[in-house]
Motif scaffolding. Structure first.
Motif, PDB file in Angstrom:
ATOM      1  N   THR A 192       0.831  -1.216   0.000  1.00  0.00           N
ATOM      2  CA  THR A 192       0.000   0.000   0.000  1.00  0.00           C
ATOM      3  C   THR A 192       0.857   1.253   0.000  1.00  0.00           C
ATOM      4  N   VAL A 193       1.887   1.282   0.832  1.00  0.00           N
ATOM      5  CA  VAL A 193       2.761   2.456   0.899  1.00  0.00           C
ATOM      6  C   VAL A 193       3.396   2.726  -0.456  1.00  0.00           C
ATOM      7  N   GLN A 194       3.956   1.687  -1.073  1.00  0.00           N
ATOM      8  CA  GLN A 194       4.610   1.869  -2.362  1.00  0.00           C
ATOM      9  C   GLN A 194       3.626   2.366  -3.410  1.00  0.00           C
ATOM     10  N   SER A 195       2.412   1.819  -3.398  1.00  0.00           N
ATOM     11  CA  SER A 195       1.396   2.249  -4.368  1.00  0.00           C
ATOM     12  C   SER A 195       1.054   3.721  -4.200  1.00  0.00           C
ATOM     13  N   LEU A 196       0.865   4.158  -2.960  1.00  0.00           N
ATOM     14  CA  LEU A 196       0.504   5.553  -2.718  1.00  0.00           C
ATOM     15  C   LEU A 196       1.658   6.494  -3.049  1.00  0.00           C
ATOM     16  N   VAL A 197       2.873   6.073  -2.720  1.00  0.00           N
ATOM     17  CA  VAL A 197       4.040   6.891  -3.061  1.00  0.00           C
ATOM     18  C   VAL A 197       4.175   7.021  -4.574  1.00  0.00           C
ATOM     19  N   ASP A 198       4.038   5.902  -5.280  1.00  0.00           N
ATOM     20  CA  ASP A 198       4.156   5.929  -6.741  1.00  0.00           C
ATOM     21  C   ASP A 198       3.058   6.774  -7.372  1.00  0.00           C
ATOM     22  N   ALA A 199       1.835   6.629  -6.854  1.00  0.00           N
ATOM     23  CA  ALA A 199       0.695   7.323  -7.457  1.00  0.00           C
ATOM     24  C   ALA A 199       0.747   8.828  -7.245  1.00  0.00           C
ATOM     25  N   THR A 200       1.436   9.269  -6.192  1.00  0.00           N
ATOM     26  CA  THR A 200       1.441  10.698  -5.864  1.00  0.00           C
ATOM     27  C   THR A 200       2.814  11.353  -6.021  1.00  0.00           C
ATOM     28  N   GLN A 201       3.770  10.590  -6.568  1.00  0.00           N
ATOM     29  CA  GLN A 201       5.143  11.094  -6.720  1.00  0.00           C
ATOM     30  C   GLN A 201       5.724  11.526  -5.373  1.00  0.00           C
ATOM     31  N   GLY A 202       5.538  10.667  -4.383  1.00  0.00           N
ATOM     32  CA  GLY A 202       6.071  10.936  -3.050  1.00  0.00           C
ATOM     33  C   GLY A 202       7.449  10.341  -2.865  1.00  0.00           C
ATOM     34  N   GLN A 203       7.823  10.100  -1.611  1.00  0.00           N
ATOM     35  CA  GLN A 203       9.143   9.537  -1.324  1.00  0.00           C
ATOM     36  C   GLN A 203       9.057   8.554  -0.163  1.00  0.00           C
ATOM     37  N   LEU A 204       9.995   7.592  -0.145  1.00  0.00           N
ATOM     38  CA  LEU A 204      10.090   6.633   0.935  1.00  0.00           C
ATOM     39  C   LEU A 204      11.108   7.120   1.959  1.00  0.00           C
ATOM     40  N   ILE A 205      10.831   6.877   3.222  1.00  0.00           N
ATOM     41  CA  ILE A 205      11.711   7.279   4.315  1.00  0.00           C
ATOM     42  C   ILE A 205      12.038   6.053   5.154  1.00  0.00           C
ATOM     43  N   ASN A 206      13.318   5.829   5.419  1.00  0.00           N
ATOM     44  CA  ASN A 206      13.754   4.730   6.274  1.00  0.00           C
ATOM     45  C   ASN A 206      13.962   5.231   7.690  1.00  0.00           C
ATOM     46  N   VAL A 207      13.605   4.402   8.667  1.00  0.00           N
ATOM     47  CA  VAL A 207      13.750   4.794  10.064  1.00  0.00           C
ATOM     48  C   VAL A 207      14.040   3.542  10.903  1.00  0.00           C
ATOM     49  N   SER A 208      14.900   3.695  11.899  1.00  0.00           N
ATOM     50  CA  SER A 208      15.209   2.603  12.818  1.00  0.00           C
ATOM     51  C   SER A 208      14.215   2.645  13.972  1.00  0.00           C
ATOM     52  N   VAL A 209      13.507   1.532  14.183  1.00  0.00           N
ATOM     53  CA  VAL A 209      12.477   1.482  15.226  1.00  0.00           C
ATOM     54  C   VAL A 209      12.582   0.159  15.992  1.00  0.00           C
ATOM     55  N   THR A 210      11.767   0.040  17.014  1.00  0.00           N
ATOM     56  CA  THR A 210      11.731  -1.162  17.828  1.00  0.00           C
ATOM     57  C   THR A 210      10.861  -2.225  17.166  1.00  0.00           C
ATOM     58  N   GLY A 211      11.427  -3.395  16.919  1.00  0.00           N
ATOM     59  CA  GLY A 211      10.679  -4.488  16.320  1.00  0.00           C
ATOM     60  C   GLY A 211       9.785  -5.167  17.333  1.00  0.00           C
ATOM     61  N   PRO A 212       8.999  -6.141  16.908  1.00  0.00           N
ATOM     62  CA  PRO A 212       8.039  -6.772  17.817  1.00  0.00           C
ATOM     63  C   PRO A 212       8.683  -7.514  18.988  1.00  0.00           C
ATOM     64  N   LEU A 213       9.942  -7.927  18.828  1.00  0.00           N
ATOM     65  CA  LEU A 213      10.638  -8.633  19.902  1.00  0.00           C
ATOM     66  C   LEU A 213      11.520  -7.712  20.730  1.00  0.00           C
ATOM     67  N   GLY A 214      11.453  -6.410  20.445  1.00  0.00           N
ATOM     68  CA  GLY A 214      12.209  -5.442  21.230  1.00  0.00           C
ATOM     69  C   GLY A 214      13.554  -5.062  20.650  1.00  0.00           C
ATOM     70  N   ASN A 215      13.994  -5.747  19.605  1.00  0.00           N
ATOM     71  CA  ASN A 215      15.258  -5.399  18.944  1.00  0.00           C
ATOM     72  C   ASN A 215      15.011  -4.340  17.884  1.00  0.00           C
ATOM     73  N   LYS A 216      16.074  -3.683  17.435  1.00  0.00           N
ATOM     74  CA  LYS A 216      15.941  -2.636  16.437  1.00  0.00           C
ATOM     75  C   LYS A 216      15.788  -3.228  15.029  1.00  0.00           C
ATOM     76  N   VAL A 217      14.886  -2.661  14.255  1.00  0.00           N
ATOM     77  CA  VAL A 217      14.682  -3.044  12.859  1.00  0.00           C
ATOM     78  C   VAL A 217      14.607  -1.776  12.018  1.00  0.00           C
ATOM     79  N   THR A 218      14.873  -1.914  10.735  1.00  0.00           N
ATOM     80  CA  THR A 218      14.751  -0.780   9.816  1.00  0.00           C
ATOM     81  C   THR A 218      13.419  -0.870   9.091  1.00  0.00           C
ATOM     82  N   ALA A 219      12.610   0.148   9.256  1.00  0.00           N
ATOM     83  CA  ALA A 219      11.295   0.193   8.631  1.00  0.00           C
ATOM     84  C   ALA A 219      11.248   1.351   7.642  1.00  0.00           C
ATOM     85  N   LYS A 220      10.330   1.273   6.708  1.00  0.00           N
ATOM     86  CA  LYS A 220      10.158   2.373   5.753  1.00  0.00           C
ATOM     87  C   LYS A 220       8.687   2.756   5.696  1.00  0.00           C
TER      88      LYS A 220
END
Length: 360
Positions: free
Chosen positions: A26-54
């Motif tokens: 869904t994110v990729q579709s909306l970004v593509d359809a509106t000429q937006g941009q993707l942003i990467n961010v380091s957040v807490t994963g479900p097990l408490g470790n750090k993961v990279t999300a966009k």
């Protein structure tokens, strides 16, 4: 699709509108359809470790599109580590705050594919909600901690949250608790044993009771509250949110109806199509929307797999024809690898049929 059709109709006008229904992509579709941009961010994963999300910032510069699975998804656990008693949505809350830091005034939040069953408690804590035990301590992560909840304090919630509209993209209408609640229905696929389901359901019932007492919001049986392990309830309780079908939200932000108004044909697709497609999946949503503005434009669906019960999709002002994309008997892996070329070939053949009918 366009490549195949262009071999038959090279001079036709094509309007390509990326579509999704609130789930993965869904994110990729909306970004593509509106000429937006993707942003990467380091957040807490479900097990408490750090993961990279966009997540995506749409072309308007003020709307963010987030998939909670990017931070709190089931892909981060396996058969050895999945445990909905301890998994958290904290990272989803961190994504929300990061979007606000990037100027978001409105957020589209897809909440499918979670590894969690914490009622959105982790998300709430990330945005500043205090979930306290009887001794004043902050609760730990996971749905297994919610029975300790004694008091909710929202005085430290980020003030931007109250000013930000969150559109929850979800097709799930399950309540938070009970036989059709998040724990009973979705808990087992996240690793919950029958005993865990009982514990989680009881904990969420207690959580809902404290929310009702402290915030005046009765969410235990609210439709959609059980989505994403109760994240739906957490968003309803602690943010300015409203729930809608994912495909309808994508249709709104891509301006599909306006773009389809003068269409002669509408092509759309799905990995697999069956009777369940009528419940908020992309092809059916596209069909209903485009038929409103271009009722005489046939809606043609291409699908990698065709299941049972298609009669319900062939109703008036809905889907007109469905074609499989696989060009031969092949394994799933081969079908995925060949998808682009197969879709092109099938689209060309549909185009040739249209051309032949016009000649006659």
């Amino acid at each position: 699709m366009k490549t195949g059709l262009s071999k038959v109709f090279p001079d036709a006008e094509y309007d390509l509108v990326p579509m999704a229904d609130g789930g993965e992509g869904t994110v990729q579709s909306l970004v593509d359809a509106t000429q937006g941009q993707l942003i990467n961010v380091s957040v807490t994963g479900p097990l408490g470790n750090k993961v990279t999300a966009k997540y995506g910032m749409l072309g308007d510069g003020k709307t963010a599109a987030i998939e909670m699975a990017q931070a709190s998804g089931i892909q981060y656990v396996n058969d050895q580590t999945h445990n909905p008693l301890i998994t958290t949505t904290y990272g989803t809350g961190e994504m929300i705050l990061d979007a606000l830091d990037h100027g978001a005034k409105e957020i589209i939040l897809g909440i499918g594919g979670s590894a969690t069953n914490d009622g959105g408690a982790g998300m709430a804590q990330a945005i500043g909600v205090h979930l306290q035990s009887s001794d004043g301590e902050e609760l730990g992560f996971g749905g297994g901690q919610l029975d300790k909840l004694n008091r909710i304090d929202v005085s430290d919630v980020d003030p931007r949250i109250a000013q930000t509209k969150i559109l929850i993209a979800s097709d799930v209408t399950n309540p938070l608790i009970g036989e059709t609640g998040s724990s009973a229905v979705f808990g087992p696929q996240k690793g919950a044993t029958p005993q865990m389901v009982k514990v989680l359901d009881a904990n969420l019932a207690h959580y809902a009771a404290v929310i009702k007492r402290d915030l005046g919001k009765d969410l235990a049986h609210a439709p959609g509250a059980g989505a994403a392990g109760g994240l739906g309830a957490g968003l309803m309780a602690f943010t300015k949110s409203e729930m809608g079908k994912g495909v309808d939200i994508v249709i709104q932000f891509t301006h599909l109806k306006e773009r389809a108004r003068d269409a002669d044909f509408v092509f759309t697709g799905e990995g697999g199509i069956d009777s369940q497609t009528q419940y908020g999946k992309t092809p059916f949503g596209v069909a209903l929307a485009t038929k409103e503005v271009a009722p005489h434009a046939p809606v043609i669906v291409l699908s990698g797999n065709i299941g049972d019960g298609l009669d319900v999709l062939y109703r008036p002002n809905a889907i007109d024809a469905i074609f499989p994309t696989a060009t031969s008997a092949k394994s799933l892996e081969k079908a995925i690898a060949d998808a682009a070329s197969d879709i092109e070939m099938v689209s060309e053949n549909i185009g040739r049929l249209i051309a032949a009918m016009r000649r006659n």
